[in-house]
Design an enzyme around this catalytic site. Structure first.
Site, PDB file in Angstrom:
ATOM      1  N   TYR A  11      32.692  25.250  11.886  1.00 38.86           N
ATOM      2  CA  TYR A  11      32.744  26.732  11.904  1.00 38.86           C
ATOM      3  C   TYR A  11      32.627  27.324  10.493  1.00 38.86           C
ATOM      4  CZ  TYR A  11      35.112  31.290  12.538  1.00 38.86           C
ATOM      5  OH  TYR A  11      35.463  32.618  12.528  1.00 38.86           O
ATOM      6  N   ILE A  12      33.581  27.040   9.649  1.00 38.13           N
ATOM      7  CA  ILE A  12      33.525  27.626   8.302  1.00 38.13           C
ATOM      8  C   ILE A  12      32.453  26.910   7.474  1.00 38.13           C
ATOM      9  CG2 ILE A  12      34.882  28.282   6.276  1.00 38.13           C
ATOM     10  CD1 ILE A  12      37.408  27.929   8.064  1.00 38.13           C
ATOM     11  N   ASN A  32      29.973  14.131  11.319  1.00 39.43           N
ATOM     12  CA  ASN A  32      29.859  13.139  12.406  1.00 39.43           C
ATOM     13  C   ASN A  32      29.570  13.806  13.752  1.00 39.43           C
ATOM     14  OD1 ASN A  32      32.301  14.237  13.106  1.00 39.43           O
ATOM     15  ND2 ASN A  32      33.518  12.417  12.610  1.00 39.43           N
ATOM     16  N   LEU A  33      29.520  15.116  13.775  1.00 39.33           N
ATOM     17  CA  LEU A  33      29.195  15.893  14.979  1.00 39.33           C
ATOM     18  C   LEU A  33      30.176  15.635  16.127  1.00 39.33           C
ATOM     19  CD1 LEU A  33      25.278  15.848  14.994  1.00 39.33           C
ATOM     20  CD2 LEU A  33      26.808  17.524  13.960  1.00 39.33           C
ATOM     21  N   TYR A 141      49.243  18.238  10.414  1.00 43.04           N
ATOM     22  CA  TYR A 141      48.001  18.853   9.925  1.00 43.04           C
ATOM     23  C   TYR A 141      48.207  19.405   8.514  1.00 43.04           C
ATOM     24  CZ  TYR A 141      44.573  22.504   9.131  1.00 43.04           C
ATOM     25  OH  TYR A 141      43.630  23.306   8.544  1.00 43.04           O
ATOM     26  N   ARG A 221      49.567  38.129  11.217  1.00 47.14           N
ATOM     27  CA  ARG A 221      48.694  37.194  10.500  1.00 47.14           C
ATOM     28  C   ARG A 221      47.744  37.967   9.575  1.00 47.14           C
ATOM     29  NH1 ARG A 221      51.937  34.368  12.077  1.00 47.14           N
ATOM     30  NH2 ARG A 221      51.831  32.418  13.226  1.00 47.14           N
ATOM     31  N   ASP A 285      55.122  28.439  15.267  1.00 40.92           N
ATOM     32  CA  ASP A 285      54.456  29.646  14.768  1.00 40.92           C
ATOM     33  C   ASP A 285      55.383  30.421  13.832  1.00 40.92           C
ATOM     34  OD1 ASP A 285      51.928  29.597  15.871  1.00 40.92           O
ATOM     35  OD2 ASP A 285      52.465  30.789  17.630  1.00 40.92           O
TER      36      ASP A 285
HETATM   37  N1  UDP Z   1      48.444  33.650  19.786  1.00 46.29           N
HETATM   38  C1  UDP Z   1      48.837  34.179  20.996  1.00 46.29           C
HETATM   39  N2  UDP Z   1      48.203  33.752  22.122  1.00 46.29           N
HETATM   40  C2  UDP Z   1      47.219  32.803  22.100  1.00 46.29           C
HETATM   41  C3  UDP Z   1      46.819  32.280  20.852  1.00 46.29           C
HETATM   42  C4  UDP Z   1      47.470  32.718  19.710  1.00 46.29           C
HETATM   43  O1  UDP Z   1      49.731  35.028  21.077  1.00 46.29           O
HETATM   44  O2  UDP Z   1      46.691  32.442  23.166  1.00 46.29           O
HETATM   45  C5  UDP Z   1      49.120  34.122  18.554  1.00 46.29           C
HETATM   46  C6  UDP Z   1      49.807  33.008  17.776  1.00 46.29           C
HETATM   47  O3  UDP Z   1      51.145  32.916  18.194  1.00 46.29           O
HETATM   48  C7  UDP Z   1      49.676  33.497  16.339  1.00 46.29           C
HETATM   49  C8  UDP Z   1      48.394  34.330  16.343  1.00 46.29           C
HETATM   50  O4  UDP Z   1      48.112  34.613  17.699  1.00 46.29           O
HETATM   51  O5  UDP Z   1      50.736  34.349  16.023  1.00 46.29           O
HETATM   52  C9  UDP Z   1      47.223  33.604  15.737  1.00 46.29           C
HETATM   53  O6  UDP Z   1      47.121  32.340  16.351  1.00 46.29           O
HETATM   54  P1  UDP Z   1      45.896  31.379  16.115  1.00 46.29           P
HETATM   55  O7  UDP Z   1      46.099  30.167  16.976  1.00 46.29           O
HETATM   56  O8  UDP Z   1      44.619  32.122  16.281  1.00 46.29           O
HETATM   57  O9  UDP Z   1      45.996  30.992  14.567  1.00 46.29           O
HETATM   58  P2  UDP Z   1      47.226  30.373  13.740  1.00 46.29           P
HETATM   59  O10 UDP Z   1      47.918  31.533  13.096  1.00 46.29           O
HETATM   60  O11 UDP Z   1      48.089  29.594  14.663  1.00 46.29           O
HETATM   61  O12 UDP Z   1      46.539  29.511  12.729  1.00 46.29           O
END
Ligand code: UDP
Length: 341
Positions: A11-12, A32-33, A141, A221, A285
């Site tokens: 993606y990026i 590596n696809l 990760y 975020r 989260d």
């Molecule tokens: N989120 C959500 N529902 C979903 C997916 C994500 O409420 O189905 C929320 C998640 O809790 C976070 C934000 O959206 O606060 C961004 O999540 P994402 O997975 O896109 O990226 P992350 O911040 O985890 O890298």
């Protein structure tokens, strides 16, 4: 000028490959696809070497001419999976790049741009996040990315490797002309799922938690447009070419966007209604993640210019509303279409 881009079909990575090809670089992608897409590399002059970055034969081809810089994206990036399958993450994100680094040393290639992540900070003590804050990742990760940062620092001490650690916040959006975009399988990210719910391709979007200590109770975020990320890689290369030392740089806007705000903005921009269901928090989260992007401006001369949340959502929607529905063609009948940074 030759650049190797590992994970350049992701993606990026694919947006960055496009940026570098446009700037006249001789771009060699190693991918590596497994998660990347052949079709995400749209510039015919870009060379794709299909294979792993710890495969000496692939490295022989990549280094068949002098290489000025390596831009390293290739990594697995599913946080939840990293918890259940840590060895997969340490093997791919930490061990495999060691072979690439050894070859760089042997070839006297001393510039490295690394896709790191705000996940290396874990749950930060202060907001916004500056690069000097303690890094305490809370999942394998983030650990695997932090460990590679440490390896790169040690390589600087030992043999003069210079690296830029680009710590991404929430990568989002698609190319402005709609030609390349985000295609993950499985998809777990908020924006593609909100769009799918708005387009009636899924029943609803589940909002993970509404009792966070944030203004509206949902997680906050810092969303950064993928083309802004791509331009930061180009600037990081220039920084290293100008003799810059190893440095970590946050890539974000510093602008807070909550899950609720994001959905409301999407509804306003597209006129679609997004069915939502509030559910429990997703483990791991953090309530809020915001970059302090000052260092990126000072050191790289970079700042986000496409990352207004409306613009991010419009570009993402454009990609997903095309006839292909935001899906690349499969690389082969056996392979699914998925990608990560
Ligand atoms: N989120 C959500 N529902 C979903 C997916 C994500 O409420 O189905 C929320 C998640 O809790 C976070 C934000 O959206 O606060 C961004 O999540 P994402 O997975 O896109 O990226 P992350 O911040 O985890 O890298």
């Amino acid at each position: 000028m030759r650049v190797i881009v590992t994970g350049g079909a992701g993606y990026i990575g694919s947006h960055t490959v496009r940026e570098l090809a446009r700037a006249g670089w001789d771009v060699v992608v190693i991918d590596n696809l497994v998660y990347g897409h052949r079709a995400a590399i749209i510039d015919p002059e870009v060379t794709l070497l299909e294979g792993s970055l710890d495969d000496q034969k692939i490295l022989d081809q990549a280094f068949s001419k002098p290489v000025d810089v390596v831009v390293h994206f290739a990594a697995y990036a599913y946080v939840g999976e990293s918890v259940t399958e840590p060895l997969k993450y340490y093997q791919n994100n930490l061990a495999a790049p060691l072979t690439l680094l050894a070859r760089m040393k042997a070839e006297n290639c001393t510039r490295f741009v690394f896709s790191s992540t705000c996940a290396t900070y874990g749950i930060p003590e202060e907001m916004p996040i500056v690069e000097t804050l303690a890094q305490n990742p809370i999942n394998p990760y983030g650990q695997s990315k932090l460990m590679l940062e440490k390896v790169l620092q040690d390589c600087e001490t030992a043999w003069g490797l210079k690296s830029v650690f680009l710590r991404y916040f929430n990568a989002a959006g698609s190319s402005s002309d709609g030609k390349i975009g985000e295609d993950h399988n499985p998809e777990t990210h908020l924006i593609p799922l909100v769009i799918a719910a708005g387009m009636g391709k899924r029943k609803d979007i589940k909002i993970f938690g509404s009792d966070y200590p944030t203004p509206d109770g949902t997680c906050v975020r810092d969303y950064i447009h993928v083309e802004d990320l791509a331009s930061a890689h180009s600037k990081a290369i220039t920084y290293l070419s100008d003799g810059g030392d190893t440095i970590a740089v946050n890539l974000g806007t510093g602008i807070p966007v909550s899950v609720n705000e994001l959905i409301q903005t999407f509804e306003k921009v597209t006129g679609l209604k997004v069915p939502v269901q509030y559910t429990d928090r997703r483990p791991g989260d953090p309530p809020e993640l915001l970059a302090d992007p000052s260092r990126a401006k000072e050191v790289l001369g970079w700042q986000a210019v496409n990352s207004d949340i409306s613009n991010i959502l419009e570009s993402a929607y454009r990609w997903f509303s095309q006839p292909h529905g935001g899906k690349y063609e499969s690389n082969s009948p056996q392979k699914t279409t998925d990608v990560e940074k």
